[in-house]
Design a protein around this motif. Structure first.
Motif, PDB file in Angstrom:
ATOM      1  N   ARG A 108     -11.703   1.060  -5.159  1.00  0.00           N
ATOM      2  CA  ARG A 108     -11.580  -0.307  -4.664  1.00  0.00           C
ATOM      3  C   ARG A 108     -12.739  -1.133  -5.217  1.00  0.00           C
ATOM      4  NH1 ARG A 108     -12.209  -1.327   1.651  1.00  0.00           N
ATOM      5  NH2 ARG A 108     -14.348  -0.805   1.071  1.00  0.00           N
ATOM      6  N   PRO A 109     -12.453  -2.179  -5.965  1.00  0.00           N
ATOM      7  CA  PRO A 109     -13.545  -2.990  -6.530  1.00  0.00           C
ATOM      8  C   PRO A 109     -14.261  -3.784  -5.444  1.00  0.00           C
ATOM      9  CG  PRO A 109     -11.424  -3.991  -7.024  1.00  0.00           C
ATOM     10  CD  PRO A 109     -11.125  -2.670  -6.395  1.00  0.00           C
ATOM     11  N   VAL A 110     -15.523  -4.082  -5.707  1.00  0.00           N
ATOM     12  CA  VAL A 110     -16.311  -4.817  -4.717  1.00  0.00           C
ATOM     13  C   VAL A 110     -15.987  -6.309  -4.756  1.00  0.00           C
ATOM     14  CG1 VAL A 110     -18.179  -3.146  -4.748  1.00  0.00           C
ATOM     15  CG2 VAL A 110     -18.220  -5.037  -6.365  1.00  0.00           C
ATOM     16  N   ARG A 111     -15.405  -6.784  -5.859  1.00  0.00           N
ATOM     17  CA  ARG A 111     -15.049  -8.198  -5.990  1.00  0.00           C
ATOM     18  C   ARG A 111     -13.600  -8.327  -6.460  1.00  0.00           C
ATOM     19  NH1 ARG A 111     -19.260 -10.413 -10.144  1.00  0.00           N
ATOM     20  NH2 ARG A 111     -19.008  -8.279 -10.949  1.00  0.00           N
ATOM     21  N   PHE A 112     -12.939  -9.389  -6.025  1.00  0.00           N
ATOM     22  CA  PHE A 112     -11.577  -9.701  -6.457  1.00  0.00           C
ATOM     23  C   PHE A 112     -10.616  -8.523  -6.232  1.00  0.00           C
ATOM     24  CE2 PHE A 112     -14.500 -12.011  -9.392  1.00  0.00           C
ATOM     25  CZ  PHE A 112     -14.339 -13.263  -8.836  1.00  0.00           C
ATOM     26  N   GLN A 113     -10.693  -7.933  -5.041  1.00  0.00           N
ATOM     27  CA  GLN A 113      -9.872  -6.761  -4.749  1.00  0.00           C
ATOM     28  C   GLN A 113      -8.381  -7.070  -4.843  1.00  0.00           C
ATOM     29  OE1 GLN A 113     -10.965  -4.846  -1.082  1.00  0.00           O
ATOM     30  NE2 GLN A 113     -13.131  -5.327  -1.330  1.00  0.00           N
ATOM     31  N   GLU A 114      -8.009  -8.300  -4.472  1.00  0.00           N
ATOM     32  CA  GLU A 114      -6.592  -8.642  -4.446  1.00  0.00           C
ATOM     33  C   GLU A 114      -5.966  -8.610  -5.837  1.00  0.00           C
ATOM     34  OE1 GLU A 114      -9.023 -12.357  -4.941  1.00  0.00           O
ATOM     35  OE2 GLU A 114      -9.065 -10.573  -3.664  1.00  0.00           O
ATOM     36  N   LEU A 115      -6.773  -8.738  -6.886  1.00  0.00           N
ATOM     37  CA  LEU A 115      -6.249  -8.693  -8.245  1.00  0.00           C
ATOM     38  C   LEU A 115      -5.918  -7.268  -8.686  1.00  0.00           C
ATOM     39  CD1 LEU A 115      -8.600 -11.246 -10.048  1.00  0.00           C
ATOM     40  CD2 LEU A 115      -6.326 -11.633  -9.081  1.00  0.00           C
ATOM     41  N   ALA A 116      -6.461  -6.281  -7.990  1.00  0.00           N
ATOM     42  CA  ALA A 116      -6.267  -4.891  -8.386  1.00  0.00           C
ATOM     43  C   ALA A 116      -5.427  -4.096  -7.399  1.00  0.00           C
ATOM     44  CB  ALA A 116      -7.625  -4.199  -8.562  1.00  0.00           C
ATOM     45  N   TYR A 117      -5.137  -4.664  -6.223  1.00  0.00           N
ATOM     46  CA  TYR A 117      -4.430  -3.891  -5.202  1.00  0.00           C
ATOM     47  C   TYR A 117      -2.926  -4.113  -5.296  1.00  0.00           C
ATOM     48  CZ  TYR A 117      -2.996  -1.946  -0.756  1.00  0.00           C
ATOM     49  OH  TYR A 117      -2.378  -1.191   0.211  1.00  0.00           O
ATOM     50  N   THR A 118      -2.174  -3.016  -5.301  1.00  0.00           N
ATOM     51  CA  THR A 118      -0.726  -3.093  -5.292  1.00  0.00           C
ATOM     52  C   THR A 118      -0.198  -2.520  -3.993  1.00  0.00           C
ATOM     53  OG1 THR A 118       1.287  -2.156  -6.278  1.00  0.00           O
ATOM     54  CG2 THR A 118      -0.743  -0.946  -6.675  1.00  0.00           C
ATOM     55  N   GLY A 119       0.520  -3.346  -3.254  1.00  0.00           N
ATOM     56  CA  GLY A 119       1.100  -2.881  -2.010  1.00  0.00           C
ATOM     57  C   GLY A 119       2.215  -1.877  -2.226  1.00  0.00           C
ATOM     58  N   TYR A 120       2.809  -1.877  -3.421  1.00  0.00           N
ATOM     59  CA  TYR A 120       3.898  -0.948  -3.733  1.00  0.00           C
ATOM     60  C   TYR A 120       3.380   0.494  -3.772  1.00  0.00           C
ATOM     61  CZ  TYR A 120       7.457   1.448  -6.517  1.00  0.00           C
ATOM     62  OH  TYR A 120       8.385   2.344  -6.979  1.00  0.00           O
ATOM     63  N   LYS A 121       2.258   0.702  -4.467  1.00  0.00           N
ATOM     64  CA  LYS A 121       1.671   2.033  -4.577  1.00  0.00           C
ATOM     65  C   LYS A 121       0.563   2.286  -3.553  1.00  0.00           C
ATOM     66  CE  LYS A 121       3.883   3.636  -8.235  1.00  0.00           C
ATOM     67  NZ  LYS A 121       4.690   4.881  -8.217  1.00  0.00           N
ATOM     68  N   LYS A 122       0.189   1.230  -2.826  1.00  0.00           N
ATOM     69  CA  LYS A 122      -0.873   1.334  -1.816  1.00  0.00           C
ATOM     70  C   LYS A 122      -2.187   1.838  -2.429  1.00  0.00           C
ATOM     71  CE  LYS A 122       1.819   0.218   1.682  1.00  0.00           C
ATOM     72  NZ  LYS A 122       3.081  -0.028   0.960  1.00  0.00           N
ATOM     73  N   CYS A 123      -2.565   1.218  -3.540  1.00  0.00           N
ATOM     74  CA  CYS A 123      -3.814   1.612  -4.193  1.00  0.00           C
ATOM     75  C   CYS A 123      -4.302   0.458  -5.060  1.00  0.00           C
ATOM     76  CB  CYS A 123      -3.620   2.866  -5.051  1.00  0.00           C
ATOM     77  SG  CYS A 123      -2.598   2.602  -6.531  1.00  0.00           S
TER      78      CYS A 123
END
Length: 342
Positions: A156-171
């Motif tokens: 999980r990145p410390v900044r801009f987490q929403e750009l890297a998180y996918t709810g489909y894969k939950k990661c």
């Protein structure tokens, strides 16, 4: 005792050199580096790594030591302290060489993962791929590759987490788009992209459709010909839709005809090969599966995955994988694959 431990090299605390590799059996060398001694020599000749390879801090590595340290790093999830005790290099030096050599390989050989009309995607070779698929049972003579996307999980990145998180894969992660051809190689790799971006968004951003309209034209075809005779085509599931260069399975709100069902069945048998392509990269170099080591703001996640893909392709050139055997389509020689762009 685990049977696999019998093939693990017992020699430790020695810098990697040809003398060191000569003391290992082929099984021990392949376990540690994924390549045998002869294959490492061939790979060095093909990659043309400078000898010595000098890092920005001035550390000097022979070409064989630099390559083997990178292979050992990608080979397993062990930390740099473990590698330093095995190969008599400080942790800082191992970190430097794995990062800088990865960047060097990506810059020098990254063009091999583009749509390379002078290499794997030459029109003559596209015809070979189409013939291989057709002889296997694909009901068309224009299919040359299979397309799909994969998500490589990261911390999980410390900044801009929403750009890297996918709810489909939950990661959290990075997304790549690949084309797999019947000789078992990943011929085209686009990315990294944001993990939550859908496959069609990645397809549009990669400009692959425009590239194929320009470069995937069948020889001796006419502009008035139907798409299956005008262009070489790729296959993907129904999420991508249909276009002059894209094939998809039939969908219908009602009952499919017998011919449509037969088409879907025949195409479904080959589509799994693209998943095999992704699986081979992860199997050969498990370091890219270590989520706790893949840090978007701290490590070269995208570069490592591209380099791992190139090395997996290299091994397939040396030893054809099951996909190549399945379709009876052999990959090029190693030196033919690693050609320098003029």
């Amino acid at each position: 005792m685990d049977d696999r431990s019998k093939s693990r090299p017992e020699i430790g605390g020695t810098k990697i050199s040809w003398q060191y590799l000569g003391k290992l059996t082929e099984e021990e060398c392949e376990w540690a580096f994924r390549f045998t001694q002869h294959e490492i020599r061939d790979l060095l000749d093909a990659l043309k790594i400078p000898n010595p390879f000098i890092t920005r801090s001035g550390s000097r590595f022979t070409d064989v030591e630099a390559l083997c340290l990178l292979l050992a790093r990608l080979r397993m999830a062990e930390d740099q302290f473990s590698l330093s005790t095995k190969y008599d290099r400080c942790q800082a030096g191992i970190s430097e060489i794995t990062n800088e050599l990865s960047v060097w390989i990506e810059k020098k050989w990254g063009h091999l993962l583009d749509w390379d009309e002078h290499g794997l995607m030459h029109p003559d070779r596209l015809r070979e791929y189409a013939d291989a698929f057709n002889e296997y049972g694909v009901p068309c003579r224009s299919l040359v590759a299979l397309i799909d996307c994969t998500i490589r999980p990261t911390c999980r990145p410390v900044r801009f987490q929403e750009l890297a998180y996918t709810g489909y894969k939950k990661c959290h992660g990075l997304k790549f788009q690949a084309l797999v051809i019947p000789n078992g190689l990943i011929a085209v790799l686009h990315g990294p992209f944001r993990a939550p971006q859908n496959d069609m968004g990645v397809y549009a951003e990669s400009m692959l459709a425009q590239t194929m309209l320009e470069k995937a034209i069948q020889p001796r075809s006419l502009p008035t010909d139907p798409p299956e005779r005008r262009y070489f085509q790729i296959y993907r599931d129904a999420a991508y839709g249909v276009s002059p260069t894209m094939l998809s399975p039939f969908l219908s709100p009602g009952e499919l005809t017998a011919a449509q069902k037969a088409w879907n069945l025949a195409m479904g048998k080959v589509r799994i090969s693209v998943e095999h392509g992704f699986g081979l990269v992860a199997q050969q170099f498990p370091f890219i599966n270590c989520v706790w080591k893949q840090k978007i703001w701290g490590t070269r996640c995208g570069t490592f995955y591209k380099v791992a893909t190139l090395l997996t392709n290299a091994k397939a050139c040396l030893r054809p994988n099951q996909t190549a055997i399945r379709y009876g389509c052999m990959p090029p020689e190693l030196k033919e694959y690693f050609y320098e762009r003029m």
